[in-house]
Write a protein that holds these residues in place. Sequence first.
Motif, PDB file in Angstrom:
ATOM      1  N   ALA A 198       0.827  -1.203   0.000  1.00 62.48           N
ATOM      2  CA  ALA A 198       0.000   0.000   0.000  1.00 62.48           C
ATOM      3  C   ALA A 198       0.862   1.254   0.000  1.00 62.48           C
ATOM      4  CB  ALA A 198      -0.936   0.003   1.199  1.00 62.48           C
ATOM      5  N   ALA A 199       2.013   1.197   0.661  1.00 65.53           N
ATOM      6  CA  ALA A 199       2.904   2.364   0.747  1.00 65.53           C
ATOM      7  C   ALA A 199       4.327   1.891   1.002  1.00 65.53           C
ATOM      8  CB  ALA A 199       2.447   3.297   1.862  1.00 65.53           C
TER       9      ALA A 199
ATOM     10  N   ASP B 165       3.747  12.484  -3.437  1.00 67.24           N
ATOM     11  CA  ASP B 165       3.746  13.920  -3.744  1.00 67.24           C
ATOM     12  C   ASP B 165       3.236  14.217  -5.154  1.00 67.24           C
ATOM     13  OD1 ASP B 165       5.844  13.273  -5.480  1.00 67.24           O
ATOM     14  OD2 ASP B 165       7.358  14.400  -4.373  1.00 67.24           O
ATOM     15  N   GLY B 166       2.819  13.169  -5.889  1.00 68.77           N
ATOM     16  CA  GLY B 166       2.268  13.354  -7.226  1.00 68.77           C
ATOM     17  C   GLY B 166       3.316  13.462  -8.319  1.00 68.77           C
TER      18      GLY B 166
ATOM     19  N   GLY C 190      10.981   1.244 -11.075  1.00 67.79           N
ATOM     20  CA  GLY C 190       9.652   1.732 -10.738  1.00 67.79           C
ATOM     21  C   GLY C 190       9.034   2.481 -11.900  1.00 67.79           C
ATOM     22  N   ILE C 191       7.821   2.104 -12.265  1.00 68.51           N
ATOM     23  CA  ILE C 191       7.087   2.749 -13.348  1.00 68.51           C
ATOM     24  C   ILE C 191       6.037   3.627 -12.679  1.00 68.51           C
ATOM     25  CG2 ILE C 191       5.631   2.358 -15.373  1.00 68.51           C
ATOM     26  CD1 ILE C 191       7.035  -0.498 -15.462  1.00 68.51           C
ATOM     27  N   ARG C 192       6.210   4.942 -12.784  1.00 71.55           N
ATOM     28  CA  ARG C 192       5.378   5.893 -12.037  1.00 71.55           C
ATOM     29  C   ARG C 192       4.162   6.345 -12.821  1.00 71.55           C
ATOM     30  NH1 ARG C 192       8.759   8.136  -7.990  1.00 71.55           N
ATOM     31  NH2 ARG C 192       9.368   6.267  -6.885  1.00 71.55           N
TER      32      ARG C 192
ATOM     33  N   ASP D 214      14.258   5.681  -5.504  1.00 75.77           N
ATOM     34  CA  ASP D 214      14.669   7.075  -5.631  1.00 75.77           C
ATOM     35  C   ASP D 214      14.454   7.846  -4.327  1.00 75.77           C
ATOM     36  OD1 ASP D 214      11.911   7.232  -5.561  1.00 75.77           O
ATOM     37  OD2 ASP D 214      11.716   8.323  -7.439  1.00 75.77           O
ATOM     38  N   ARG D 215      14.118   7.114  -3.267  1.00 78.08           N
ATOM     39  CA  ARG D 215      13.943   7.659  -1.904  1.00 78.08           C
ATOM     40  C   ARG D 215      12.635   8.439  -1.726  1.00 78.08           C
ATOM     41  NH1 ARG D 215      18.025   5.255  -2.638  1.00 78.08           N
ATOM     42  NH2 ARG D 215      20.138   5.570  -1.940  1.00 78.08           N
ATOM     43  N   ARG D 216      11.755   8.454  -2.701  1.00 75.76           N
ATOM     44  CA  ARG D 216      10.467   9.145  -2.576  1.00 75.76           C
ATOM     45  C   ARG D 216       9.454   8.203  -1.927  1.00 75.76           C
ATOM     46  NH1 ARG D 216       9.765  13.819  -5.645  1.00 75.76           N
ATOM     47  NH2 ARG D 216      11.387  14.138  -7.182  1.00 75.76           N
TER      48      ARG D 216
END
Length: 183
Positions: free
Chosen positions: A113-114, A144-145, A158-160, A119-121
């Motif tokens: 879930a989180a 943070d979007g 990671g695919i954002r 990238d440390r975000r």
Amino acid sequence: MGPGVVVAGLTAGAVAVVALLAVQADGAQARAEAARAAAGLPAEATPSAAPAPSAPALPASSGTGYRIVYSVSEHRVWLVDPRKTPQLQASFAVTPGSTEPPPGNYSVYSRSAAGKGTDRRQIEHVVRFAQQGDVVFGFGAAVDGSTAPPDPGLRTGGIRSARADGQLLWDFAPTGTRVVVAP
């Protein structure tokens, strides 16, 4: 008291109950938005993933059945459910990591879930489907979007996506869901 009076009374009662439920439902959205604002949370996002007539067509090699399709060349995701009409449930642009997964068929093997991305975000709605060496490939959204490209000095898989799109993918993809990575 005749049957007509009883029927009229029951009908009036039913209309009153329906009207009450409609008023309650109408106010529920406003109350939810007010509660989110009071808690300092952002307003509920409207998904950008609704399939539009202009959404690019699925890649030819995307397979069949219930699946997530990710195109490496188009940096786009499609959510496909052949049990529904239309079959294309959503399509949205994504930002890839610095390393792309090889084309092929995979399955969702893990969800969180989180967490924190490479990238440390702070990220949410993480759906992992492959690993190659020390790079884990998965979909997720930055809290943070942000959908900015990753630091090229980091190896990230990671695919954002936008937060609303990440929520759609999360809801669509339980563990075991097929993921097709197309060239």
